[in-house]
Design a protein around this motif. Structure first.
Motif, PDB file in Angstrom:
ATOM      1  N   GLU A   1      -5.964  49.744  22.585  1.00 37.46           N
ATOM      2  CA  GLU A   1      -4.803  49.820  21.682  1.00 37.46           C
ATOM      3  C   GLU A   1      -3.590  49.043  22.170  1.00 37.46           C
ATOM      4  N   LEU A   2      -3.215  49.241  23.426  1.00 40.55           N
ATOM      5  CA  LEU A   2      -1.976  48.624  23.912  1.00 40.55           C
ATOM      6  C   LEU A   2      -2.106  47.114  24.086  1.00 40.55           C
ATOM      7  N   ALA A   3      -3.320  46.600  24.111  1.00 39.80           N
ATOM      8  CA  ALA A   3      -3.536  45.158  24.210  1.00 39.80           C
ATOM      9  C   ALA A   3      -3.751  44.519  22.839  1.00 39.80           C
ATOM     10  N   ASN A   4      -3.737  45.352  21.769  1.00 40.51           N
ATOM     11  CA  ASN A   4      -4.058  44.840  20.431  1.00 40.51           C
ATOM     12  C   ASN A   4      -5.385  44.082  20.480  1.00 40.51           C
ATOM     13  N   ALA A   5      -6.397  44.771  20.995  1.00 42.69           N
ATOM     14  CA  ALA A   5      -7.639  44.061  21.283  1.00 42.69           C
ATOM     15  C   ALA A   5      -8.840  45.003  21.281  1.00 42.69           C
ATOM     16  N   VAL A   6     -10.018  44.378  21.314  1.00 44.54           N
ATOM     17  CA  VAL A   6     -11.271  45.066  21.613  1.00 44.54           C
ATOM     18  C   VAL A   6     -11.800  44.469  22.911  1.00 44.54           C
ATOM     19  N   ASP A   7     -12.024  45.330  23.906  1.00 42.22           N
ATOM     20  CA  ASP A   7     -12.544  44.863  25.195  1.00 42.22           C
ATOM     21  C   ASP A   7     -14.069  44.874  25.180  1.00 42.22           C
ATOM     22  N   ILE A   8     -14.654  43.894  25.870  1.00 40.61           N
ATOM     23  CA  ILE A   8     -16.110  43.850  26.071  1.00 40.61           C
ATOM     24  C   ILE A   8     -16.375  44.158  27.535  1.00 40.61           C
ATOM     25  N   ILE A   9     -17.215  45.157  27.770  1.00 36.16           N
ATOM     26  CA  ILE A   9     -17.495  45.628  29.125  1.00 36.16           C
ATOM     27  C   ILE A   9     -18.985  45.474  29.421  1.00 36.16           C
ATOM     28  N   ASP A  10     -19.288  44.918  30.591  1.00 36.86           N
ATOM     29  CA  ASP A  10     -20.662  44.847  31.073  1.00 36.86           C
ATOM     30  C   ASP A  10     -20.978  46.176  31.761  1.00 36.86           C
ATOM     31  N   PRO A  11     -21.870  46.997  31.187  1.00 39.19           N
ATOM     32  CA  PRO A  11     -22.134  48.309  31.802  1.00 39.19           C
ATOM     33  C   PRO A  11     -22.833  48.210  33.153  1.00 39.19           C
ATOM     34  N   ALA A  12     -23.472  47.081  33.430  1.00 35.22           N
ATOM     35  CA  ALA A  12     -24.144  46.925  34.730  1.00 35.22           C
ATOM     36  C   ALA A  12     -23.123  46.736  35.848  1.00 35.22           C
ATOM     37  N   SER A  13     -22.168  45.832  35.627  1.00 39.53           N
ATOM     38  CA  SER A  13     -21.150  45.574  36.654  1.00 39.53           C
ATOM     39  C   SER A  13     -19.942  46.489  36.518  1.00 39.53           C
ATOM     40  N   ARG A  14     -19.862  47.153  35.327  1.00 41.15           N
ATOM     41  CA  ARG A  14     -18.715  48.009  35.014  1.00 41.15           C
ATOM     42  C   ARG A  14     -17.404  47.236  35.115  1.00 41.15           C
TER      43      ARG A  14
END
Length: 336
Positions: A133-146
């Motif tokens: 929310e605070l970045a006005n964004a959608v983050d993409i996260i690699d669950p393997a590397s976290r």
């Protein structure tokens, strides 16, 4: 007892066993509900058949939503903070990761900055997507590397909830007080367009075929239908009171919407765009989860601490799952 007589008896008991188990498999689905309780700061693992809490794991302040990994091993709870959207309070910067087999906190992922992360969802690429929310964004996260591997701008504040297209190429965010929906290109990691909807919107859902997105006007009793081919509002659905959230049935025939002020869940026929059924549910329904087998819908009712259970085959309400006040976001785990 003769061999023939014994064979007949054994066959009889085998038939009884098969009938009993066939009936059981038709009325139940293997798996469990994973439920974020934002008032208790916990994650609950719930057996929906026995309506019993199996485990309670402490998480940060506050986790509103939850996603379960495709292998049902881990649950991911973004830690939003101690306030509501757009209100002053703490700004969460972590995601708690729960081991669903060991039923304990496995790790806390640091996002590197205050984001008020809210909704998590896995894409078909196996990546974890989280509204920031605070970045006005959608983050993409690699669950393997976290690790956060990308941040896609939505161009709007308070991108609270989102949906992904089935192919994972698009994301659509509901931007609460901006009253808009952002269309995001996942592959190229950029904003495509912003769709004006109302003064204020809440939550968002997408049809199984990806042709339409639904979001909910918070100042009028209506739901916007957005055509994803044109990225424009194609219709409005009139409803008895304002809706907070919705979820289409997997066959695309109906849209279930929760009306928190009226304490109702309505079923909208997506061919006619009219309310076809209405059900009284406990206080302030907030979120809908449809079981993977499409047989049952679960509806969290936060102040009541209950989950309403709607059988989608018979369109009958079943006994509620009674938990504790604060139950909010849900996900399904295929493992018990």
């Amino acid at each position: 007892m003769s061999f023939r007589h014994a064979l007949v008896v054994a066959s009889f008991f085998l038939l009884i066993f098969l009938i009993a188990n066939t009936g059981k498999s038709a009325s139940s689905s293997s798996g469990c509900l994973v439920v974020a309780n934002q008032k208790e700061h916990t994650l609950l693992i719930v057996d929906p058949e026995s309506r019993r809490e199996l485990a309670k794991i402490s998480v940060g302040v506050n986790g509103h939503e939850v996603a379960v990994s495709p292998d049902s091993r881990f649950a991911y709870v973004p830690i939003y903070g101690n306030s509501g959207v757009g209100r002053p309070g703490t700004d969460g910067a972590t995601i708690d990761i729960i081991d669903l087999q060991q039923r304990k906190l496995a790790a806390t992922m640091d996002l590197g900055k205050p984001l008020r992360p809210h909704q998590p969802a896995f894409g078909p690429d196996g990546m974890l997507y989280v509204s920031a929310e605070l970045a006005n964004a959608v983050d993409i996260i690699d669950p393997a590397s976290r690790k956060v591997i990308a941040e896609i701008p939505t161009g709007q504040p308070e991108s609270h909830m989102f949906v992904l297209s089935k192919d994972g190429r698009r994301a659509y965010t509901s931007n609460v007080h901006a009253g808009t929906v952002s269309v995001v290109d996942i592959a190229n990691r950029k904003l495509i367009t912003t769709i004006p909807v109302a003064k204020q919107v809440q939550r968002i859902s997408i049809s199984p075929d990806g042709a339409h997105v639904f979001t909910h006007d918070q100042d009028a009793p209506r739901i916007a239908v957005i055509d994803t081919a044109t990225n424009k509002i194609s219709n409005w659905i009139d409803i008895p009171d304002y809706a907070y959230a919705s979820e289409p049935t997997p066959d695309g025939r109906f849209l279930l919407a929760v009306l928190p002020r009226a304490n109702k869940t309505v079923v909208i026929d997506l061919k006619t765009l009219k309310v076809a059924k209405s059900f009284d549910v406990p206080q302030q329904p907030g979120e809908v989860l449809i079981r993977p087998d499409a047989a049952v819908a679960y509806i969290t009712c936060m102040p009541a601490g209950k989950i309403a259970v709607l059988d989608l085959r018979t369109w009958q309400l079943q006994p509620t799952i009674d938990l504790t006040p604060g139950v909010d976001g849900m996900a399904w785990s295929a493992a018990n």
